[in-house]
Design a protein around this motif. Structure first.
Motif, short mmCIF file in Angstrom:
data_model
loop_
_atom_site.label_atom_id
_atom_site.label_comp_id
_atom_site.label_asym_id
_atom_site.label_seq_id
_atom_site.Cartn_x
_atom_site.Cartn_y
_atom_site.Cartn_z
N VAL A 86 30.07 10.52 34.45
CA VAL A 86 30.61 11.00 33.18
C VAL A 86 32.06 10.55 33.04
O VAL A 86 32.48 10.08 31.98
N ARG A 87 32.82 10.68 34.12
CA ARG A 87 34.21 10.23 34.11
C ARG A 87 34.27 8.71 33.84
O ARG A 87 35.09 8.24 33.06
N ALA A 88 33.38 7.95 34.48
CA ALA A 88 33.35 6.50 34.28
C ALA A 88 32.97 6.16 32.84
O ALA A 88 33.52 5.21 32.25
N ALA A 89 32.06 6.92 32.26
CA ALA A 89 31.68 6.69 30.86
C ALA A 89 32.88 6.92 29.94
O ALA A 89 33.15 6.14 29.03
N ALA A 90 33.62 7.99 30.20
CA ALA A 90 34.81 8.28 29.40
C ALA A 90 35.87 7.21 29.59
O ALA A 90 36.55 6.81 28.63
N GLN A 91 36.02 6.73 30.81
CA GLN A 91 36.98 5.64 31.06
C GLN A 91 36.59 4.38 30.28
O GLN A 91 37.46 3.71 29.71
N ALA A 92 35.29 4.09 30.25
CA ALA A 92 34.83 2.93 29.49
C ALA A 92 35.13 3.10 28.00
O ALA A 92 35.59 2.16 27.34
N LEU A 93 34.87 4.29 27.47
CA LEU A 93 35.18 4.54 26.05
C LEU A 93 36.68 4.44 25.79
O LEU A 93 37.10 3.90 24.77
N ARG A 94 37.46 4.98 26.70
CA ARG A 94 38.92 4.94 26.56
C ARG A 94 39.44 3.50 26.60
O ARG A 94 40.32 3.13 25.83
N ASP A 95 38.88 2.70 27.48
CA ASP A 95 39.44 1.38 27.75
C ASP A 95 38.84 0.24 26.95
O ASP A 95 39.36 -0.87 26.97
N THR A 96 37.75 0.48 26.24
CA THR A 96 37.13 -0.60 25.46
C THR A 96 37.99 -0.92 24.25
O THR A 96 38.25 -0.04 23.43
N PRO A 97 38.41 -2.16 24.14
CA PRO A 97 39.23 -2.51 22.97
C PRO A 97 38.37 -2.52 21.72
O PRO A 97 37.20 -2.92 21.75
N PRO A 98 38.93 -2.08 20.60
CA PRO A 98 38.14 -2.05 19.37
C PRO A 98 37.93 -3.43 18.76
O PRO A 98 37.08 -3.60 17.91
N ALA A 99 38.68 -4.43 19.22
CA ALA A 99 38.52 -5.77 18.68
C ALA A 99 37.30 -6.44 19.31
O ALA A 99 37.01 -6.22 20.49
N PRO A 100 36.58 -7.24 18.54
CA PRO A 100 35.42 -7.92 19.10
C PRO A 100 35.86 -8.95 20.14
O PRO A 100 36.99 -9.44 20.10
N PRO A 101 34.96 -9.27 21.07
CA PRO A 101 35.30 -10.31 22.05
C PRO A 101 35.51 -11.65 21.34
O PRO A 101 34.98 -11.88 20.25
N GLU A 102 36.27 -12.52 21.97
CA GLU A 102 36.54 -13.81 21.36
C GLU A 102 35.28 -14.64 21.21
O GLU A 102 35.12 -15.38 20.25
N LEU A 103 34.40 -14.54 22.20
CA LEU A 103 33.14 -15.27 22.14
C LEU A 103 31.99 -14.27 22.00
O LEU A 103 31.89 -13.34 22.79
N ILE A 104 31.18 -14.48 21.02
CA ILE A 104 30.02 -13.62 20.83
C ILE A 104 28.81 -14.42 21.29
O ILE A 104 28.53 -15.50 20.76
N THR A 105 28.13 -13.89 22.28
CA THR A 105 26.97 -14.59 22.81
C THR A 105 25.75 -14.38 21.92
O THR A 105 25.64 -13.38 21.21
N LEU A 106 24.85 -15.35 21.99
CA LEU A 106 23.60 -15.23 21.26
C LEU A 106 22.71 -14.23 21.98
O LEU A 106 22.89 -13.93 23.15
N GLY A 107 21.74 -13.73 21.27
CA GLY A 107 20.83 -12.76 21.87
C GLY A 107 21.17 -11.36 21.43
O GLY A 107 21.85 -11.13 20.44
N LYS A 108 20.69 -10.42 22.21
CA LYS A 108 20.88 -9.01 21.88
C LYS A 108 22.34 -8.61 22.05
O LYS A 108 23.02 -9.07 22.97
N PRO A 109 22.82 -7.71 21.18
CA PRO A 109 24.21 -7.25 21.32
C PRO A 109 24.36 -6.38 22.57
O PRO A 109 23.40 -5.77 23.06
N ASP A 110 25.56 -6.32 23.08
CA ASP A 110 25.88 -5.48 24.24
C ASP A 110 25.93 -4.03 23.79
O ASP A 110 26.73 -3.65 22.95
N MET A 111 25.07 -3.20 24.37
CA MET A 111 24.97 -1.80 23.98
C MET A 111 25.68 -0.87 24.97
O MET A 111 25.48 0.35 24.92
N THR A 112 26.51 -1.43 25.82
CA THR A 112 27.15 -0.62 26.86
C THR A 112 27.94 0.54 26.29
O THR A 112 27.84 1.67 26.78
N ILE A 113 28.71 0.31 25.26
CA ILE A 113 29.55 1.38 24.71
C ILE A 113 28.68 2.52 24.18
O ILE A 113 29.01 3.70 24.34
N LEU A 114 27.55 2.19 23.59
CA LEU A 114 26.61 3.21 23.12
C LEU A 114 26.05 3.99 24.30
O LEU A 114 25.98 5.23 24.26
#
Length: 136
Positions: A86-114
């Protein structure tokens, strides 16, 4: 527990209503991630976690968690009394930048933040249930 109070930042919803609102934010997060809209997805994920934690705070107010959704996330990220995941999940939410990554890969979107937000919402729901359980 005080009843719903539309003028109060925390008690304007019941724990169940806060958890339902968090669920709606998770749905919005999934929708925005599906269209690769990173900035709103991060916002929805953080809001989901914060709303879910409001459900806990309605039953057990703790000033150290602050009032805003982001204050909740930051406090959860450093709370040694919480499970590591739970602490790690909160750290990920805290630390994830709101800007999109510079390179967007093809395929399914990254659902980690969700997934991280879902982890916090699930934990908050369990905490609400535990707080409601009669003391043995």
């Amino acid at each position: 527990m005080p009843g719903p109070d539309p003028a109060h930042w925390l008690h304007r919803l019941t724990p169940d209503e806060w958890l339902a609102a968090a669920g709606t934010e998770l749905e919005h997060c999934a929708e925005t991630l599906a269209r690769r809209a990173t900035r709103p997805a991060v916002t929805h994920a953080r809001r989901a976690a914060g709303m879910a934690w409001n459900a806990v705070l309605v039953l057990a107010e703790e000033p150290r968690f602050g009032r805003s959704y982001m204050e909740h996330v930051v406090a959860l990220a450093s709370d040694e009394g919480l499970p590591d995941e739970v602490r790690a999940a909160a750290q990920a939410l805290r630390d994830t930048p709101p800007a999109p990554p510079e390179l967007i890969t093809l395929g399914k979107p990254d659902m980690t933040i969700l997934q991280q937000a879902q982890r916090i919402v699930t934990f908050a729901g369990a905490r609400v249930a535990a707080l409601r359980a009669p003391a043995s």
